[in-house]
Write an enzyme that holds these catalytic residues in place. Structure first.
Site, PDB file in Angstrom:
ATOM      1  CE1 TYR A   1      48.754  44.683  44.117  1.00  0.00           C
ATOM      2  CE2 TYR A   1      49.469  42.840  42.746  1.00  0.00           C
ATOM      3  CZ  TYR A   1      49.732  43.773  43.739  1.00  0.00           C
ATOM      4  OH  TYR A   1      50.964  43.808  44.338  1.00  0.00           O
TER       5      TYR A   1
ATOM      6  CD1 TRP B   1      53.387  42.273  38.620  1.00  0.00           C
ATOM      7  CD2 TRP B   1      55.028  41.870  37.165  1.00  0.00           C
ATOM      8  NE1 TRP B   1      54.580  42.556  39.244  1.00  0.00           N
ATOM      9  CE2 TRP B   1      55.606  42.314  38.372  1.00  0.00           C
ATOM     10  CE3 TRP B   1      55.875  41.562  36.084  1.00  0.00           C
ATOM     11  CZ2 TRP B   1      56.983  42.459  38.540  1.00  0.00           C
ATOM     12  CZ3 TRP B   1      57.251  41.697  36.265  1.00  0.00           C
ATOM     13  CH2 TRP B   1      57.789  42.144  37.470  1.00  0.00           C
TER      14      TRP B   1
END
Length: 797
Positions: free
Chosen positions: A138, A141
């Protein structure tokens, strides 16, 4: 006398000759015998200084980083951390063919060769249909690069080499707002270009920080941080703008701007807004012309606001009873907003709560009644706290990243529903006005993402993870997520790969060369290279589809070539220089959000049902949901300070804001933790009076608990948080005291041990982590040392 390169090298050679007979000079020469290599991360762009042995000895911020942060300095420590995954490792029972999934996170790993590790991964991928394969990589970052972005490279592999995978719908950051805002105002708003700082400084009279902590959150960026907003905050603090903060905490930003503090019970902002709107309507002080010209459905919302549909008039007195904000303060705020050019700076935390879909929607309706949307310095913005929001936009067409290919499987899980989906295969739930059925997840593949770090209700998640057939993780560090895996493949950090990126997310005025700074640490490999090797083993056709018949360098040059960058600088020159800068045009400094819509709402209509701001939505009415309606509504949260029965058991409302010295969980394994941890644990902010009642003193370790779990945290006693509320920053590495316990206490203060996995509603099915009640107590027993950053036992390492 000018120093030419030839003279410099000649002088360096002479110094080296002297050093051969002078030990002290030899040490000095070795220190200065370095090269500077450009690189960029979420923490900023910098020059990495590498010595003759190939080790980083220093990082120096690039010019684009306006106010370098201490977190950039932690890059070196993170790179050489004892927590690095050095070799491919496999959980002992899994390697022996016994599987025993309930032992995930409990037993040792075994060091294996890359050949053996890839053989095992390929075996599991081949035996698992794509209908049962969940790509849990996901977000983005973990890596700011355009080629090696963890999420993108994983998605490309699953789509091109395997044909598809179970994916993620939505996000944790803005899961609720992301499913509603576009229907209300034609745009998500949470990532949109914001009114410029220059416009606000010149025109805004009242600036409302509605839960927004601008300074802290803008220290990092989704791409490359420039911290250019810091200069504006200095200007704000010296301006005549009146700042008001509506927040359970008095934040660092509020302190910098000397903001008036309106203390509000968490999760009650919608009620406060409704109370203001009720007052503005009854007093006739709202902007009737704006409502008539620029909005749709006010007449259908009004009966609810006045209590004609539910028998509850949403008066300031009603709102005061719910929010804890005095009635006279509510009316005074409303008067202040309409009498002055007012900018409402929303945030993302409010919509991470039970019924979070209502938060942004209600704020937009309030802004509409104030009537300043589209005026210089007025209206609203939901991204002033994020990635340089408010900075002037360059307008340059930037390089784009790795294409994903086609996913032949149309099955996606709402972002915050991972545990629920794993534990309930075949369960049907409502989502975005439709019904979806959870798939049977057998294999979960995670690349550069700490699901165990960002997912709510940690104990429930671990229970779910221990039901999977296979769990594979690529990770540079032994994160809590890596410790839960069956197969762990050591991946490189950004410093061990070539890539390119851009920054900041809003200014977009720089493109950076992320040059490889050092060689891969021990046996680590790039995620791209791992997937390329797997694709090659699957077949020649799959290998070609994954690589696109290109080398990694060709990909990078292609990204660059398909942007506006070559008009400014050739790739070879860019790669040598390390960056390219684009100066935003003058008009960009005068940008006003929604100004074109305000100027002509017909020619510049919004992408909504009516072309206007939807106060009422016929589309949402057709969804016929119990917990989400056609206009903004105050829904009582499942856990809040107004729940008298639950408060008797758990008297504090817990909020979990983003950390000051980390990007989520990144850097929790570095020396930066020593700047703010209390006895090695994440701090829990508690009001001075609350601490006194409990006999808690600043700096001691306390237990925070509820029915979902418990953790140890360091008491930070302060007046900068309201009574009845406590705060623990998200992102601390999970550290169970006793892995044999079904709900072990976390020794390090990982807040998601306490948060709920309850969805916001059946509309967005988003995370509601900020709806959470807890208890706090002093410790009687001696605490054990924390082990959150200790690697697991590895046989053969």
């Amino acid at each position: 006398m000018s120093l030419t390169r030839r003279k410099f090298l000649k002088g360096l050679a002479a110094t080296s000759a002297v050093a051969s007979v002078n030990p002290l000079m030899a040490a000095q020469t070795k220190f200065y015998d370095t090269k500077k290599i450009p690189h960029a991360t979420h923490f900023g762009a910098f020059w990495a200084e590498v010595n003759s042995e190939g080790k980083i000895v220093k990082v120096t911020p690039q010019k684009s980083d306006k106010h370098p942060s201490v977190i950039t300095d932690a890059i070196i420590d993170r790179t050489y951390s004892d927590t690095r995954v050095k070799y491919p490792c496999v959980r002992k029972s899994f390697l022996e063919g016994k599987k025993r999934p309930k032992l995930r996170g409990k037993e040792p790993f075994v060091r294996v060769s890359w050949e053996k590790a890839l053989e095992l991964v390929l075996e599991k991928l081949k035996e698992t249909p794509i209908e049962n394969l969940f790509n849990a990589s996901y977000g983005a970052w973990g890596h700011v690069g355009l080629l090696h972005n963890c999420n993108s490279v994983a998605g490309r592999f699953f789509n091109t080499a395997l044909g598809g995978h179970i994916g993620t719908d939505g996000e944790y950051s803005n899961g609720a707002a992301g499913k509603v805002n576009a229907s209300i105002v034609g745009d998500l708003e949470v990532y949109s270009l914001q009114t410029s700082h220059e416009v606000i400084l010149e025109n805004t009279q009242v600036y409302v920080l509605w839960g927004a902590d601008l300074y802290k959150c803008n220290q990092i960026d989704f791409k490359v941080a420039n911290r250019g907003n810091d200069d504006y905050y200095k200007k704000y603090s010296k301006s005549k703008i009146k700042f008001i903060t509506i927040d359970p905490q008095y934040t660092q930003t509020a302190e910098i701007l000397n903001a008036q503090w309106i203390k509000i019970r968490p999760n009650t902002d919608v009620a406060l807004m409704l109370g203001m709107m009720n007052y503005l309507y009854k007093s006739g002080k709202y902007d009737k012309k704006f409502i008539e010209k620029y909005t749709d459905g006010f007449d259908k919302f009004l009966p609810y606001l006045l209590g004609k549909t539910d028998g509850i008039d949403k008066t300031p007195a009603w709102a005061a009873n719910i929010t804890g904000v005095e009635e006279k303060v509510i009316t005074a705020l409303a008067d202040t907003f309409v009498k002055n050019r007012t900018f409402l700076a929303g945030n993302w935390a409010m919509q991470r709560a039970h019924h979070g879909e209502q938060a942004d929607w209600t704020l937009m309706v309030l802004a509409s009644m104030i009537g300043q949307v589209g005026l210089p310095g007025g209206g609203f913005g939901f991204s002033m706290h994020y990635s340089g929001g408010g900075q002037a936009f360059s307008g340059v067409r930037l390089p784009v990243g790795l294409p994903q290919g086609k996913n032949n499987l149309d099955t996606n899980i709402p972002a915050s529903r991972v545990s629920e989906a794993i534990l309930n295969p075949g369960k049907t739930v409502k989502f975005k006005g439709k019904e979806i059925t959870y798939p049977k997840i057998k294999l979960m593949y995670v690349v550069g993402a700490s699901v165990l770090g960002h997912h709510p209700n940690t104990n429930e998640l671990i229970k779910a993870l221990r039901t999977l057939d296979t769990l594979i993780v690529h990770e540079p560090w032994w994160t809590p997520m890596a410790k839960m895996a069956d197969i762990v493949l050591p991946s490189t950090t950004t410093l061990e790969r070539d890539d390119i990126s851009f920054g900041g997310s809003y200014s977009q005025d720089y493109v950076y060369a992320m040059k490889k700074v050092i060689e891969p640490y021990f046996e680590s490999r790039n995620d791209y290279d791992i997937f390329e090797e797997l694709a090659k083993r699957i077949g020649e056709r799959e290998h070609k589809k994954f690589t696109g018949n290109k080398t990694k360098q060709q990909w990078l040059e292609g990204f660059y070539g398909r942007s506006d960058c070559p008009y400014y600088m050739e790739f070879a020159d860019f790669w040598k220089q390390g960056f390219i800068h684009f100066e935003p045009p003058k008009e960009a400094y005068n940008f006003v959000r929604h100004s074109e819509f305000r100027a002509d709402p017909v020619a510049n209509k919004l992408a909504t049902e009516s072309g206007k701001i939807q106060i009422y939505s016929p589309k949402f009415e057709k969804y016929n949901l119990d917990d989400f309606k056609a206009h903004p509504i105050w829904f009582e949260p499942a856990e809040w300070l107004g729940n008298e029965k639950l408060v008797k058991k758990f008297p504090f409302h817990l909020v979990s804001p983003h950390p000051r010295y980390r990007v989520h969980s990144q850097l929790d394994n570095t020396w930066v933790r020593d700047l703010y941890k209390i006895q090695g644990r994440e701090p829990v902010m508690i009001n001075t009076n609350d601490a006194k009642k409990l006999g808690i003193t600043h700096g001691e370790v306390v237990e925070v608990y509820n029915d979902r779990g418990s953790l140890l945290a360091g008491a930070f006693v302060t007046d900068n948080i309201m009574e009845g509320v406590v705060s623990i920053q998200e992102g601390a590495w999970y550290d169970p005291e006793d892995v044999s316990d079904s709900k072990p206490r976390c020794n390090a203060g990982h807040v998601n041990v306490l948060t709920s996995s309850r969805p916001t509603s059946t509309m967005a099915q988003a995370t509601s982590v900020n709806t959470c009640l807890v208890g706090i107590k002093k410790l009687k027993e001696v605490i054990k040392p924390y082990n959150s950053t200790t690697p697991p036992e590895i046989i053969g390492a």
